[in-house]
Design a protein around this motif. Structure first.
Motif, PDB file in Angstrom:
ATOM      1  N   LYS A   1       0.846  -1.193   0.000  1.00 23.45           N
ATOM      2  CA  LYS A   1       0.000   0.000   0.000  1.00 23.45           C
ATOM      3  C   LYS A   1       0.885   1.249   0.000  1.00 23.45           C
ATOM      4  O   LYS A   1       1.989   1.225   0.542  1.00 23.45           O
ATOM      5  N   VAL A   2       0.390   2.320  -0.597  1.00 25.24           N
ATOM      6  CA  VAL A   2       1.180   3.553  -0.702  1.00 25.24           C
ATOM      7  C   VAL A   2       0.399   4.739  -0.145  1.00 25.24           C
ATOM      8  O   VAL A   2      -0.722   5.024  -0.578  1.00 25.24           O
ATOM      9  N   LEU A   3       1.015   5.405   0.827  1.00 26.33           N
ATOM     10  CA  LEU A   3       0.492   6.660   1.367  1.00 26.33           C
ATOM     11  C   LEU A   3       1.446   7.766   0.929  1.00 26.33           C
ATOM     12  O   LEU A   3       2.621   7.757   1.296  1.00 26.33           O
ATOM     13  N   VAL A   4       0.948   8.693   0.127  1.00 28.49           N
ATOM     14  CA  VAL A   4       1.778   9.820  -0.308  1.00 28.49           C
ATOM     15  C   VAL A   4       1.785  10.865   0.800  1.00 28.49           C
ATOM     16  O   VAL A   4       0.739  11.236   1.334  1.00 28.49           O
ATOM     17  N   LEU A   5       2.981  11.320   1.127  1.00 32.93           N
ATOM     18  CA  LEU A   5       3.171  12.309   2.189  1.00 32.93           C
ATOM     19  C   LEU A   5       4.088  13.379   1.612  1.00 32.93           C
ATOM     20  O   LEU A   5       5.303  13.198   1.558  1.00 32.93           O
ATOM     21  N   SER A   6       3.498  14.478   1.126  1.00 35.05           N
ATOM     22  CA  SER A   6       4.293  15.418   0.339  1.00 35.05           C
ATOM     23  C   SER A   6       3.815  16.857   0.480  1.00 35.05           C
ATOM     24  O   SER A   6       2.662  17.114   0.829  1.00 35.05           O
TER      25      SER A   6
ATOM     26  N   MET B   1      -1.439  10.482  -9.555  1.00 32.99           N
ATOM     27  CA  MET B   1      -1.090   9.415  -8.617  1.00 32.99           C
ATOM     28  C   MET B   1      -2.316   8.585  -8.249  1.00 32.99           C
ATOM     29  O   MET B   1      -2.221   7.370  -8.068  1.00 32.99           O
ATOM     30  N   MET B   2      -3.471   9.222  -8.168  1.00 30.06           N
ATOM     31  CA  MET B   2      -4.701   8.475  -7.911  1.00 30.06           C
ATOM     32  C   MET B   2      -4.999   7.523  -9.065  1.00 30.06           C
ATOM     33  O   MET B   2      -5.444   6.396  -8.854  1.00 30.06           O
ATOM     34  N   ASN B   3      -4.745   7.976 -10.280  1.00 31.17           N
ATOM     35  CA  ASN B   3      -5.000   7.131 -11.448  1.00 31.17           C
ATOM     36  C   ASN B   3      -4.049   5.939 -11.507  1.00 31.17           C
ATOM     37  O   ASN B   3      -4.430   4.849 -11.941  1.00 31.17           O
TER      38      ASN B   3
ATOM     39  N   GLU C   1      -3.309   4.559  -1.948  1.00 25.32           N
ATOM     40  CA  GLU C   1      -4.320   4.322  -0.914  1.00 25.32           C
ATOM     41  C   GLU C   1      -4.610   5.571  -0.092  1.00 25.32           C
ATOM     42  O   GLU C   1      -5.603   5.623   0.636  1.00 25.32           O
ATOM     43  N   GLY C   2      -3.736   6.574  -0.193  1.00 23.52           N
ATOM     44  CA  GLY C   2      -3.965   7.784   0.577  1.00 23.52           C
ATOM     45  C   GLY C   2      -2.995   8.885   0.204  1.00 23.52           C
ATOM     46  O   GLY C   2      -1.977   8.650  -0.456  1.00 23.52           O
ATOM     47  N   PHE C   3      -3.327  10.106   0.636  1.00 21.35           N
ATOM     48  CA  PHE C   3      -2.488  11.264   0.335  1.00 21.35           C
ATOM     49  C   PHE C   3      -2.721  12.297   1.426  1.00 21.35           C
ATOM     50  O   PHE C   3      -3.851  12.709   1.658  1.00 21.35           O
ATOM     51  N   ILE C   4      -1.661  12.706   2.112  1.00 18.02           N
ATOM     52  CA  ILE C   4      -1.766  13.803   3.066  1.00 18.02           C
ATOM     53  C   ILE C   4      -0.614  14.773   2.827  1.00 18.02           C
ATOM     54  O   ILE C   4       0.445  14.397   2.329  1.00 18.02           O
ATOM     55  N   SER C   5      -0.850  16.013   3.183  1.00 18.52           N
ATOM     56  CA  SER C   5       0.164  17.048   3.028  1.00 18.52           C
ATOM     57  C   SER C   5       1.173  16.966   4.168  1.00 18.52           C
ATOM     58  O   SER C   5       0.845  16.562   5.284  1.00 18.52           O
TER      59      SER C   5
ATOM     60  N   ASP D   1      -7.810  -1.179   5.005  1.00 19.45           N
ATOM     61  CA  ASP D   1      -8.390  -1.089   3.658  1.00 19.45           C
ATOM     62  C   ASP D   1      -9.384   0.052   3.505  1.00 19.45           C
ATOM     63  O   ASP D   1     -10.314  -0.020   2.693  1.00 19.45           O
ATOM     64  N   VAL D   2      -9.185   1.114   4.297  1.00 23.41           N
ATOM     65  CA  VAL D   2     -10.004   2.317   4.175  1.00 23.41           C
ATOM     66  C   VAL D   2      -9.112   3.433   3.620  1.00 23.41           C
ATOM     67  O   VAL D   2      -8.202   3.887   4.306  1.00 23.41           O
ATOM     68  N   PRO D   3      -9.321   3.873   2.377  1.00 26.15           N
ATOM     69  CA  PRO D   3      -8.486   4.941   1.808  1.00 26.15           C
ATOM     70  C   PRO D   3      -8.551   6.201   2.668  1.00 26.15           C
ATOM     71  O   PRO D   3      -9.560   6.462   3.329  1.00 26.15           O
ATOM     72  N   TYR D   4      -7.472   6.976   2.656  1.00 23.01           N
ATOM     73  CA  TYR D   4      -7.427   8.181   3.485  1.00 23.01           C
ATOM     74  C   TYR D   4      -6.841   9.344   2.688  1.00 23.01           C
ATOM     75  O   TYR D   4      -5.711   9.272   2.218  1.00 23.01           O
ATOM     76  N   PHE D   5      -7.633  10.407   2.555  1.00 16.71           N
ATOM     77  CA  PHE D   5      -7.162  11.634   1.916  1.00 16.71           C
ATOM     78  C   PHE D   5      -7.375  12.776   2.898  1.00 16.71           C
ATOM     79  O   PHE D   5      -8.483  12.951   3.407  1.00 16.71           O
TER      80      PHE D   5
END
Length: 212
Positions: free
Chosen positions: A80-85, A96-98, A102-106, A124-128
């Protein structure tokens, strides 16, 4: 324990994130760090155990986060990949969503958001993050309909909730815990900016999730 691997070219950020995750009695184990995409793939080959999740930056020297993500999806689709940027341009988020995250936070988000994201994604709950969801939906409104879509699980929760089922009844129907149902609901409200349950029902009707 949720196993994670941190990928960021800023050593202070990596160290700070690792220190927080390892010293606050959290259900998280950091398997390692990488300062670039190249470094990540070298270290993944050396690990006896692959991480369940990668915390991925976007702006890095040898490979961008987008390139790293594409290669991860090819070689390690189970991670799973959580983008933290700090890079939160709509075009980048959308790309990146395409590809599949699984998630993206600033990076500006508080640490408790990071913990919430890691735990949610592990279940298994996506997080934005709130700011990321606002960017997606605001641009979508301007461009005419390019908005973030509910996942299959979120559509199920919307359907059952709009049908009047309680949280426990939804959990039984979906064979998941009540806590996971609540996480899905919270994520739905955050992602789409709902204020009330009626907002969710109206959305579900408008998008054909339920039919009256």
């Amino acid at each position: 324990m949720i196993t994670v691997f941190i990928v960021d070219d800023h050593s202070l950020f990596r160290l700070g994130t690792r220190y927080f995750l390892e010293n606050n009695n959290l259900p998280v184990k950091v398997l390692g760090e990488a300062d670039s995409g190249y470094d990540l793939f070298v270290k993944l080959k050396q690990l006896k155990e692959l991480p369940q999740m990668i915390l991925l930056d976007i702006l890095m020297p040898d490979m961008s986060g987008v390139e790293v993500l594409e290669k991860l999806r090819e070689l390690y689709p189970q991670i799973k990949v959580l983008v933290l940027s700090s890079e939160t341009a709509f075009a980048t988020i959308n790309k990146m969503m395409n590809i599949g995250i699984e998630g993206f936070i600033s990076k500006a988000a508080p640490y408790h958001d990071l913990v919430g994201a890691i735990v949610s994604i592990s279940e298994d709950v996506p997080y934005f993050g709130c700011d990321i969801s606002r960017i997606i939906n605001c641009v979508g409104a301007i461009k005419g309909g390019v908005t973030i879509a509910p996942t299959a699980r979120e559509r199920e929760v919307m359907l059952y909730a709009a049908s009047g089922l309680s949280g426990k009844e939804i959990a039984d129907k979906m064979n998941i815990s009540l806590r996971t149902v609540d996480k899905h609901k919270n994520n739905i409200f955050t992602k789409f900016g709902f204020k009330t349950s009626m907002d969710m029902v109206n959305f579900a009707v408008h998008h054909g999730i339920i039919k009256l």
